[in-house]
Write a protein that holds these residues in place. Structure first.
Motif, short mmCIF file in Angstrom:
data_model
loop_
_atom_site.label_atom_id
_atom_site.label_comp_id
_atom_site.label_asym_id
_atom_site.label_seq_id
_atom_site.Cartn_x
_atom_site.Cartn_y
_atom_site.Cartn_z
N ASP A 72 44.13 49.48 49.49
CA ASP A 72 42.78 48.97 49.25
C ASP A 72 42.83 47.46 48.99
O ASP A 72 43.70 46.98 48.24
N ILE A 73 41.93 46.70 49.59
CA ILE A 73 41.95 45.23 49.49
C ILE A 73 41.84 44.77 48.04
O ILE A 73 42.51 43.81 47.63
N ASP A 74 41.01 45.43 47.25
CA ASP A 74 40.90 45.04 45.85
C ASP A 74 42.22 45.21 45.12
O ASP A 74 42.61 44.38 44.29
N ARG A 75 42.92 46.32 45.42
CA ARG A 75 44.23 46.55 44.81
C ARG A 75 45.22 45.47 45.24
O ARG A 75 46.00 44.96 44.43
N LYS B 91 44.60 42.41 46.11
CA LYS B 91 44.29 41.16 45.41
C LYS B 91 44.69 41.22 43.94
O LYS B 91 45.24 40.26 43.39
N GLU B 92 44.42 42.35 43.30
CA GLU B 92 44.78 42.51 41.89
C GLU B 92 46.29 42.35 41.69
O GLU B 92 46.74 41.65 40.77
N TYR C 233 43.43 52.61 55.34
CA TYR C 233 43.34 51.22 54.89
C TYR C 233 43.71 50.21 55.97
O TYR C 233 43.60 49.01 55.77
N GLU D 293 39.05 37.29 54.92
CA GLU D 293 39.62 38.25 53.98
C GLU D 293 41.02 37.82 53.56
O GLU D 293 41.37 37.87 52.37
N GLU E 142 41.01 35.11 51.00
CA GLU E 142 40.72 35.62 49.67
C GLU E 142 41.97 36.22 49.03
O GLU E 142 42.23 36.03 47.83
N ILE E 143 42.74 36.95 49.84
CA ILE E 143 43.98 37.53 49.34
C ILE E 143 44.95 36.42 48.95
O ILE E 143 45.59 36.46 47.89
N ALA F 188 44.00 34.87 45.69
CA ALA F 188 44.40 35.72 44.57
C ALA F 188 45.88 35.58 44.29
O ALA F 188 46.32 35.66 43.14
#
Length: 405
Positions: A115-118, A120-121, A163, A171, A174-175, A178
């Protein structure tokens, strides 16, 4: 006159104190990995100050000395999954210290398709770890493997299909943000829509693009290389079990001298014949060894749940039984050196070249990868037992970070 005398006295005291407090150089001795001659290395601060060769056989302890190993593809270690939930800096500290024990002084934590949010986190956590004074010197950059890879079974390996997606430059920016611009290696498929212009942008931004987990045609591979792709990620793996004998992703990458393949020479991901053939085509100057180790490496064999997948850890590899593919390695890169020497009969010098010097050169880490005056004092001392490296001591930035005794 009194004031002048006092000033002179203070200067003299300060000068003598500074001289007294100056630390003696750290001295490390062993057998040079290059030519089997005894050497003594003096370390001042975090740098190599001098290298002195000796012909004195009394110094020959059969403990070799070489630059620290550089692993540009490692997904985790000793239970720490760089792509998993709840990643912390302390987790990365645990993995880094465990890697020091197997001779890895620099590595690229690798985050895979998820998952993209994961993504980046976890890159944000890795970016924080990279600033940590204790472990940061061992983390020069990061590797993003996916999510821009082939969705086809076999070629996608153990990456979760849901995914996987086409490359998206906004995108990726953004990664990268992060990650605090720490991503230096990206593995992707050249046949995806928009891949070629995406590769050009990555290259222009300073990111090394590697082709991997793909089913690109000869023309698509050539276009990707023309656009700036420089590597092939774990060549021979991330590939379907059955492929066309003439038209497949392997031949174009082997035949183009502009591609440097990384290979997993753990004795299980590739056959002896594959390793020997890849080595004969590319040679020691154009090959990079990687571990592709998962977080399960170093843990007891058995079934584990990782990232929505049920994995089987054997003493040698990690498998994804559901799709009959390998999910990653269970061995550190230090094991790969011994296997490489056994399979190809290459020298220790060439094995270190592929596991340290070549990755340092590929990623412009000019102060790493060789033993030279003025370079960073990332060193390993080791013996060789039955073609396996046994790490005795590891130094990072001139500091002893691991000692077997």
């Amino acid at each position: 006159m009194k004031i002048t005398s006092v000033i002179l006295f203070v200067i003299l005291v300060f000068t003598n104190t500074a001289k007294t407090e100056k630390k003696e150089p750290m001295v490390v001795s062993g057998i040079s990995y290059l030519d089997n001659t005894p050497v003594t290395i003096e370390i001042e601060g975090d740098r190599i100050a001098t290298i002195i060769k000796s012909s004195d056989a009394k110094n020959d302890t059969r403990t070799f000395i070489a630059p620290g190993l550089i692993d540009v593809q490692i997904n985790g270690y000793m239970g720490v999954d760089f792509s998993g939930p709840g990643l912390t800096v302390e987790d990365i500290r645990k993995a880094t210290k465990a890697l020091w024990k197997v001779g890895v002084t620099s590595y690229f934590p690798t985050i895979i398709t998820s998952d993209i949010d994961r993504i980046k986190e976890n890159f944000a956590v890795l970016a924080a770890a990279r600033k940590d004074p204790e472990i940061g010197p061992s983390i020069p950059g990061f590797h993003l493997e996916g999510p821009y890879i082939s969705p086809i079974a076999g070629f996608r390996g153990a990456h979760l299909e849901k995914y996987i997606k086409n490359p998206d430059w906004d995108e990726f920016k953004e990664i990268q943000k992060a990650a605090d611009n720490g991503i230096v290696l990206l593995t992707m498929a050249p046949e995806l829509e928009g891949a070629i212009p995406f590769i050009k942008k990555c290259t222009e931004s300073g990111v090394v693009v590697a082709l991997g987990h793909h089913n690109g045609s000869a023309n698509q591979v050539k276009e990707a290389i023309d656009a700036g792709a420089k590597m092939a990620t774990h060549l021979g793996n991330g590939c379907a079990n059955e492929i066309n004998r003439h038209h497949n992703p392997l031949w174009p990458q082997l035949s183009d001298d502009r591609i440097t393949p990384s290979i997993i020479a753990d004795g299980f991901h590739l056959t002896k014949e594959e390793v020997r053939s890849f080595y004969k085509v590319k040679g020691p100057n154009n090959t990079i060894l990687v571990s592709d180790a998962l977080d399960l490496a170093g843990l007891p064999p058995g079934e584990y749940i990782r990232g929505e997948r049920k994995l089987l850890l054997t003493p040698n590899v990690v498998k994804l039984p559901k799709e009959n593919v390998l999910a990653g390695a269970a061995s550190p890169i230090s094991k790969c050196l011994g296997v490489m020497m056994e399979y190809t009969q290459c020298s220790l010098a060439d094995a270190i070249l592929m596991a340290s010097t070549n990755p340092a050169k590929m990623f412009s880490m000019k102060d790493l990868g060789t033993l030279e005056k003025g370079k960073k004092a990332d060193l390993i001392l080791f013996t060789i037992n039955n073609n396996e490296l046994v790490i005795e001591k590891t130094y990072v930035s001139g500091k002893l970070v691991y000692s077997r005794i």
